[in-house]
Design an enzyme around this catalytic site. Structure first.
Site: not given
Ligand code: ACM
Length: 509
Positions: A312-313, A378, A454, A405, A179, A150, A249
Site C-alpha cells: 500500500d501507499e 481498505w 494503526w 484507530d 514500517d 509504529r 513503508h
Molecule cells: C493502509 O491503511 N495503509 C492499508
C-alpha cells in the site's frame, strides 16, 4: 442491579441454542474424558479456568465432561462445535479440534463472570446452564490487525491481546511487523534490521506539523518471542498472519541497509514522521535477495498459510529516475512504474507460492495486485467488488467500518486519534463485508473482515484496549454470528461488558 443470565449475553451469539432448566456444576471432583485429538481443548479449558476457579479438571476415563473430536461431524466445518450441557454431564464435540477450542470460549462465557477473573474467586458456584448448542461461523476470516511497527508492544501484551481475541472467536491475528517508523521482525542474516531499524529518535506529536516528542522509541521481537506467540495463538485456534511491508513503508529497513534503496549512498534515519514516506525499495537484484532472505525467516517462524506483503501507499517517484527501474522496464517490456509495482509484488509473491504460502496485499484500487494474491481492500468497497470480480479472495477491511484507530465518537472528550473520521460501534455492527452489487460468485470470494489498529496515536496497551473494545465485540459478532438487529446486539453487549470488566479491559464506555 439485575444481571441477565449468561446465555442472554453471549458475544458472539451461537448459531442455534436451546437452554433448559437446571445446571451442570463443576466441582473439584469434575473430571474430563478427553478423546483422541481433543487434548488441546482440555488444556485450554484447564488453563483458562484455573486462575479464578482453581479447578483441577483431571483426566479420567469416566469423566462427566466429555471432549471429543469426531471426523464424521462434517456439517460443523473446521470451526463449528456441538455442546450438550446436562445436569450430570457435558458433551463438547466437533469435527476438528479447532471447533472444540471455540466451544471452550462459549463455556467460559456461560459460566458466572467471576470465572474470567485473573485471581482466585471463592464461594462461586461454577454452574453452566443446561443447553443444546450447535454453533459454526458465518465467515471463515475473522481477523484483527495490530500495528506493532509504529509503537512496539512487548510479547506479554501480545499474549493478552490474543487471549481477548480468542474469547470473541476471532481466528486471525494480523501482526503488522515492519514500517517506516520501525522494524520488529528478527532476521538472523540481517541483524541491522532490528538493531538500527528497530529504533527511532523521536516521534511526531500530531498528524501534521513539525513538533516532536524528543523521546526515542524502539523494540524488536526475538525468534523465541515469536515462536511463543505463534504457539500461544495456535493453542487458541488463532493463526498469526505476519506482514512485511514492501516496496513502500520500508524506511526503517533502508536506514539499516541504505544500498537497498534508490540512492545507495544516502544516509536515512528511521522515520520520525507519520504519513506516507516516499523512500522505497529499489529494483536491483540485491533487493529481491533481501526480500527472499527476510521471507525465508518469516515462513520459518510463522506457519500461517497466508503471508502479507503490504504493497500500500507506495509513491513511485523514486523509480522515475532510477537506472534499475529503466533496466527492469526494458527487461519486462512493461510500460510504467505502476506496472513495475505489480511486477515487484508478483516476483516476491512467486517466492511465497513456491514455499507453499499465499501472498496477501493491501488494495489501492482492487485491480492492481498480481493474480493469486489475497486482497485486503481498505479504501473503498468498490475495490473489494473489483477484486472479487477478478477472482481474488478478498478480506474487506473498509476503513469507515474497521479502522479502530479512528475515534469511536465525535464527543469532545474523545482522546486524540487518527484524524479524518469516526467509526462508531453501530458502524461496525452494521457492516457487511460483501460489497453491494456483488454477484453470488464474487460474494463467495469475500472471506470476511478484520479490525485494523494503526498505532501512530496508540502507544500503550491502555489506549489499544480503549480503541479496540467494545468495537471488536461488534466485528466478532457480525463475523461469527452473522447480522443481528442493533437492539439484540446492544442488549447482549450490555451484559458482555461485565466479562470485559472482569478481564480488566480498559474499554470505551
Ligand atoms: C493502509 O491503511 N495503509 C492499508
Amino acid at each position: 442491579m439485575f444481571t441477565p443470565p449468561p446465555q442472554h449475553t453471549l458475544v458472539p451469539r451461537p448459531t442455534k441454542s436451546r437452554f433448559k432448566s437446571g445446571h451442570f456444576t463443576f466441582t473439584a471432583d469434575t473430571c474430563l474424558r478427553v478423546g483422541k485429538g481433543a487434548e488441546p481443548a482440555a488444556d485450554l479449558l484447564r488453563t483458562t479456568l484455573a486462575p479464578a476457579t482453581g479447578l483441577p479438571l483431571k483426566p479420567a476415563a469416566d469423566g462427566a465432561f466429555v471432549l471429543a473430536v469426531d471426523s464424521a461431524l462434517t456439517g460443523l466445518g473446521g470451526e463449528g462445535y456441538g455442546l450438550t450441557i446436562g445436569r450430570d454431564s457435558v458433551l463438547l464435540r466437533a469435527g476438528d479440534v479447532t471447533g472444540l477450542l471455540r466451544g471452550v470460549q462459549t463455556i467460559r462465557q456461560l459460566l458466572p463472570v467471576e470465572a474470567l477473573s485473573t485471581t482466585p474467586r471463592h464461594g462461586v458456584s461454577w454452574a453452566l446452564p443446561c443447553a443444546e448448542i450447535t454453533d459454526l461461523p458465518h465467515r471463515p476470516w475473522r481477523g484483527a490487525m495490530l500495528d506493532v511497527a509504529r509503537h512496539f508492544q512487548p510479547l506479554r501484551y501480545l499474549l493478552r491481546y490474543v487471549d481477548l481475541l480468542a474469547l470473541h472467536k476471532i481466528n486471525v491475528f494480523h501482526l503488522h511487523l515492519t514500517d517506516d517508523q520501525g522494524w520488529r521482525m528478527p532476521v538472523a542474516a540481517l541483524p541491522k534490521l532490528t538493531e538500527i531499524g528497530g529504533r527511532r529518535l523521536q516521534s511526531m506529536t500530531g498528524p501534521t506539523g513539525d513538533r516532536f516528542d524528543g523521546v526515542p522509541h524502539g523494540g524488536a521481537y526475538t525468534r523465541t518471542d515469536l515462536a511463543r506467540l505463534v504457539s500461544h495463538a495456535a493453542a487458541r485456534g488463532i493463526t498469526v498472519l505476519p506482514e512485511i511491508e514492501m516496496p513502500g513503508h520500508t524506511r526503517a529497513a533502508l536506514a539499516a541497509y541504505p544500498h537497498l534503496g534508490n540512492h545507495p549512498d544516502r544516509v536515512l534515519d528511521v522515520w520520525t514522521r507519520w504519513g506516507v514516506c516516499d523512500t522505497i525499495l529499489g529494483l536491483h537484484d540485491e533487493v529481491f535477495d533481501f526480500c527472499r532472505t527476510v521471507l525465508e525467516e518469516v515462513v520459518d517462524v510463522f506457519p500461517s498459510p497466508y503471508i502479507h506483503l503490504g504493497g500500500d501507499e507506495c509513491p513511485l517517484t523514486e523509480w522515475a529516475g532510477s537506472p534499475a527501474a529503466s533496466a527492469r522496464l526494458r527487461e519486462t517490456g512493461l510500460s510504467s512504474s505502476a506496472h513495475l509495482h505489480r511486477w515487484f509484488l508478483g516476483q516476491v509473491g512467486a517466492f511465497l507460492f513456491r514455499n507453499g504460502r499465499q501472498p496477501v496485499g493491501w488494495a489501492e484500487t482492487g485491480t492492481e495486485l498480481p493474480d493469486g494474491f489475497t486482497v485486503m481492500a481498505w479504501r473503498d468497497p468498490a475495490h473489494a467488488l473489483a477484486a472479487a470480480g477478478r477472482g481474488h479472495e478478498v478480506i474487506n477491511s473498509y476503513h469507515r467500518a474497521t479502522y479502530f484507530d479512528y475515534a469511536q465518537s465525535d464527543a469532545g472528550d474523545e482522546p486524540a486519534g487518527q484524524p479524518g473520521g469516526v467509526v462508531g460501534l453501530r458502524d461496525v455492527h452494521g457492516y457487511d463485508p460483501v460489497p453491494e452489487g456483488a454477484a453470488p460468485e464474487a460474494a463467495a470470494h469475500v472471506l470476511g473482515t478484520q479490525a485494523q489498529l494503526w498505532t501512530e496515536y496508540a502507544a500503550t496497551p491502555d489506549r489499544i484496549e480503549y480503541l479496540t473494545y467494545p468495537r471488536l465485540c461488534a466485528l466478532a459478532d457480525g463475523s461469527w454470528s452473522g447480522p443481528s438487529t442493533w437492539a439484540d446486539f446492544a442488549a447482549r453487549l450490555r451484559g458482555h461488558t461485565a466479562r470485559l470488566d472482569a478481564l480488566k479491559v480498559g474499554r470505551h464506555p
